[in-house]
Design a protein around this motif. Structure first.
Motif, PDB file in Angstrom:
ATOM      1  N   PHE A 195       0.802  -1.220   0.000  1.00 49.66           N
ATOM      2  CA  PHE A 195       0.000   0.000   0.000  1.00 49.66           C
ATOM      3  C   PHE A 195       0.840   1.279   0.000  1.00 49.66           C
ATOM      4  O   PHE A 195       0.508   2.228  -0.713  1.00 49.66           O
ATOM      5  CB  PHE A 195      -0.986  -0.013   1.168  1.00 49.66           C
ATOM      6  N   PRO A 196       1.933   1.344   0.760  1.00 53.11           N
ATOM      7  CA  PRO A 196       2.746   2.571   0.709  1.00 53.11           C
ATOM      8  C   PRO A 196       3.308   2.887  -0.679  1.00 53.11           C
ATOM      9  O   PRO A 196       3.424   4.059  -1.045  1.00 53.11           O
ATOM     10  CB  PRO A 196       3.873   2.281   1.704  1.00 53.11           C
ATOM     11  N   VAL A 253       3.719   6.928  -4.876  1.00 53.74           N
ATOM     12  CA  VAL A 253       3.890   7.259  -6.300  1.00 53.74           C
ATOM     13  C   VAL A 253       2.835   8.265  -6.754  1.00 53.74           C
ATOM     14  O   VAL A 253       3.153   9.285  -7.376  1.00 53.74           O
ATOM     15  CB  VAL A 253       3.836   5.986  -7.169  1.00 53.74           C
ATOM     16  N   ILE A 254       1.563   8.006  -6.458  1.00 53.50           N
ATOM     17  CA  ILE A 254       0.515   8.904  -6.970  1.00 53.50           C
ATOM     18  C   ILE A 254       0.590  10.271  -6.299  1.00 53.50           C
ATOM     19  O   ILE A 254       0.345  11.298  -6.943  1.00 53.50           O
ATOM     20  CB  ILE A 254      -0.894   8.272  -6.810  1.00 53.50           C
ATOM     21  N   ASN A 286       2.816  13.794   3.492  1.00 57.67           N
ATOM     22  CA  ASN A 286       2.575  12.387   3.157  1.00 57.67           C
ATOM     23  C   ASN A 286       2.056  11.561   4.326  1.00 57.67           C
ATOM     24  O   ASN A 286       1.168  10.722   4.155  1.00 57.67           O
ATOM     25  CB  ASN A 286       3.857  11.746   2.595  1.00 57.67           C
ATOM     26  N   VAL A 287       2.608  11.780   5.508  1.00 57.52           N
ATOM     27  CA  VAL A 287       2.184  10.983   6.666  1.00 57.52           C
ATOM     28  C   VAL A 287       0.703  11.206   6.942  1.00 57.52           C
ATOM     29  O   VAL A 287      -0.061  10.251   7.160  1.00 57.52           O
ATOM     30  CB  VAL A 287       3.038  11.321   7.903  1.00 57.52           C
ATOM     31  N   GLN A 288       0.273  12.467   6.916  1.00 55.55           N
ATOM     32  CA  GLN A 288      -1.134  12.767   7.153  1.00 55.55           C
ATOM     33  C   GLN A 288      -2.015  12.195   6.050  1.00 55.55           C
ATOM     34  O   GLN A 288      -3.076  11.625   6.314  1.00 55.55           O
ATOM     35  CB  GLN A 288      -1.348  14.284   7.237  1.00 55.55           C
ATOM     36  N   LEU A 289      -1.578  12.317   4.809  1.00 54.42           N
ATOM     37  CA  LEU A 289      -2.357  11.804   3.683  1.00 54.42           C
ATOM     38  C   LEU A 289      -2.443  10.282   3.724  1.00 54.42           C
ATOM     39  O   LEU A 289      -3.500   9.706   3.414  1.00 54.42           O
ATOM     40  CB  LEU A 289      -1.747  12.282   2.365  1.00 54.42           C
ATOM     41  N   HIS A 290      -1.365   9.618   4.104  1.00 55.18           N
ATOM     42  CA  HIS A 290      -1.392   8.160   4.266  1.00 55.18           C
ATOM     43  C   HIS A 290      -2.432   7.782   5.316  1.00 55.18           C
ATOM     44  O   HIS A 290      -3.210   6.840   5.125  1.00 55.18           O
ATOM     45  CB  HIS A 290      -0.016   7.643   4.699  1.00 55.18           C
ATOM     46  N   SER A 291      -2.454   8.510   6.427  1.00 53.53           N
ATOM     47  CA  SER A 291      -3.375   8.200   7.523  1.00 53.53           C
ATOM     48  C   SER A 291      -4.825   8.376   7.094  1.00 53.53           C
ATOM     49  O   SER A 291      -5.653   7.482   7.288  1.00 53.53           O
ATOM     50  CB  SER A 291      -3.062   9.094   8.726  1.00 53.53           C
ATOM     51  N   TRP A 292      -5.143   9.523   6.511  1.00 51.57           N
ATOM     52  CA  TRP A 292      -6.522   9.764   6.052  1.00 51.57           C
ATOM     53  C   TRP A 292      -6.947   8.725   5.026  1.00 51.57           C
ATOM     54  O   TRP A 292      -8.046   8.179   5.089  1.00 51.57           O
ATOM     55  CB  TRP A 292      -6.623  11.149   5.417  1.00 51.57           C
ATOM     56  N   THR A 293      -6.072   8.465   4.064  1.00 54.65           N
ATOM     57  CA  THR A 293      -6.420   7.541   2.978  1.00 54.65           C
ATOM     58  C   THR A 293      -6.716   6.155   3.521  1.00 54.65           C
ATOM     59  O   THR A 293      -7.717   5.529   3.152  1.00 54.65           O
ATOM     60  CB  THR A 293      -5.289   7.488   1.942  1.00 54.65           C
ATOM     61  N   LYS A 294      -5.866   5.666   4.392  1.00 55.94           N
ATOM     62  CA  LYS A 294      -6.063   4.322   4.936  1.00 55.94           C
ATOM     63  C   LYS A 294      -7.362   4.240   5.746  1.00 55.94           C
ATOM     64  O   LYS A 294      -8.127   3.274   5.610  1.00 55.94           O
ATOM     65  CB  LYS A 294      -4.878   3.918   5.817  1.00 55.94           C
TER      66      LYS A 294
END
Length: 403
Positions: A145-146, A151-152, A163-171
């Protein structure tokens, strides 16, 4: 929507092996009426040719709003978090869909995606570099998943510090998509995501950069461009779709190899098979069990059933991809398979925009894992893995491996 007890599409237990039930449906009831608790008549289509028909036939539409009277339709005039889903590409039919897709398609051609090959390899290697000394990992959480999310976000031009915040929201949002109760709990994340994307678009307009968002703010050769609301929804879709489907492609592909050691050995001996292997992983256990919703535009008599105008029609992509009339030995994993017209990326006007990117990321991720971690094996028996609930995504929650 609740299913009858003999076909609970949303349960983890069903998702672990839906294929025997789908085989019975293809034989006995290929156009199957699902039970529903909300009064919405819903049909499940499972044969390859029938699924292909729904994906191509304009009697089946995405814009449910067109079936409602003018008074019944929602007419939002201001931007809100609802735009993230209601203005997505998959919610429209031609000509609206054609216009939106035309504006974003140039960024996802095979030639354009190939330019990202080296960078995708760098990101993949960097992720594995951080794991090698550990000797074990959750292949999904630590790589599958990372990788596509990183990449996108980079392609779009999202600030790296976010990125860390966006990873958290997305997941959090992706994990809740198939669970109505859980989805009610991510309203704050959706609002925050929408506010973030809206502000980002405004900053990109004021401070242009060499990235996809900046370019999408500009009119095309015909003078058309996405509105800010459309652009925010498009960014959200690209992030969510890439994260979900490509992550599951990598995870399901590696799980298939880890449970079919002879196929894994074959791919390690002949890495040139990776392209046909990716197509086989997509067919064998499609990342999306069902395609996105379609609605009957008119009454349709089909397969002894009467589908009425306004009925919801679901296509079982995972079932179609195991149809014995289309594929030889469909329940056998064969990475050398050449006749492989799978429907994992849908078909027709709604064929997956990001298919070239997903294929390249899958090829690089799996090839690199096999080359750098050749002794990888499951840490948990395959039968003990827990599959994600919900009717859309086909994948496990976690994939623990040792190497």
């Amino acid at each position: 929507m609740s299913q009858s007890t003999d076909l609970d599409l949303t349960s983890s237990r069903f998702k672990a092996n839906p294929f025997s039930a789908f085989a019975r449906l293809r034989t006995e009831n290929p156009i199957y009426e699902l039970s529903s608790s909300n009064g919405q008549r819903t049909w499940l289509v499972s044969r390859y040719r029938d699924v292909e028909t729904v994906l191509r036939d304009d009697r089946f539409i995405k814009e449910q709003q067109t079936l409602l009277s003018h008074e019944e339709r929602a007419h939002p005039t201001t931007a809100s978090a609802d735009d993230l889903f209601s203005l997505g590409l998959g919610k429209f039919d031609p000509p609206n869909h054609t216009r939106l897709r035309t504006l974003v398609n140039p960024f996802f051609t095979p030639r354009q995606i190939e330019l990202w090959r080296d960078r995708i390899q760098e990101i993949t290697d960097a992720l594995i570099d951080g794991l090698v000394e550990r000797g074990s990992m959750d292949l999904l959480e630590d790589l599958a998943f990372p990788l596509p999310l990183t990449v996108i976000l980079e392609m779009l031009g999202m600030p790296a510090e976010d990125n860390v915040q966006l990873h958290s929201w997305t997941k959090q949002i992706v994990d809740a998509l198939d669970d109505p109760a859980a989805f009610e709990q991510v309203g704050a994340q959706l609002e925050a995501y929408h506010a973030y994307l809206w502000a980002l678009v405004q900053r990109k307009r004021e401070n242009p950069a060499q990235d996809m968002i900046t370019q999408l703010l500009q009119p095309d050769a015909q003078g058309d461009r996405l509105s800010d609301r459309e652009l925010v929804a498009m960014i959200f879709l690209l992030i969510m779709a890439g994260y979900q489907t490509t992550g599951c492609l990598i995870g399901n592909g590696m799980l298939a190899l880890l449970t079919h050691p002879e196929q894994m050995a074959l791919l390690q001996q002949d890495p040139t098979l990776i392209k046909s292997a990716i197509e086989e992983f997509l067919r064998f256990r499609s990342p999306l069990m069902l395609g996105t919703y379609s609605w009957a535009r008119e009454d349709i008599e089909w397969g002894g059933q009467l589908i009425r105008r306004g009925d919801l029609v679901l296509v079982a992509l995972a079932a179609a991809n195991r149809d014995e009339t289309e594929f030889e030995n469909p329940d056998t994993l064969d990475i050398t398979r050449t006749e492989n017209r799978h429907l994992a990326f849908s078909k027709g006007v709604h064929y997956c925009l990001g298919a070239p990117l997903a294929r390249l990321e899958g090829q690089i991720a799996i090839s690199t894992l096999l080359r750098r971690l050749p002794q990888m094996r499951l840490q948990t028996p395959a039968e003990d893995l827990v599959w994600r609930p919900g009717a859309m995504i086909l994948g496990v929650h976690h994939l623990p491996v040792v190497f």
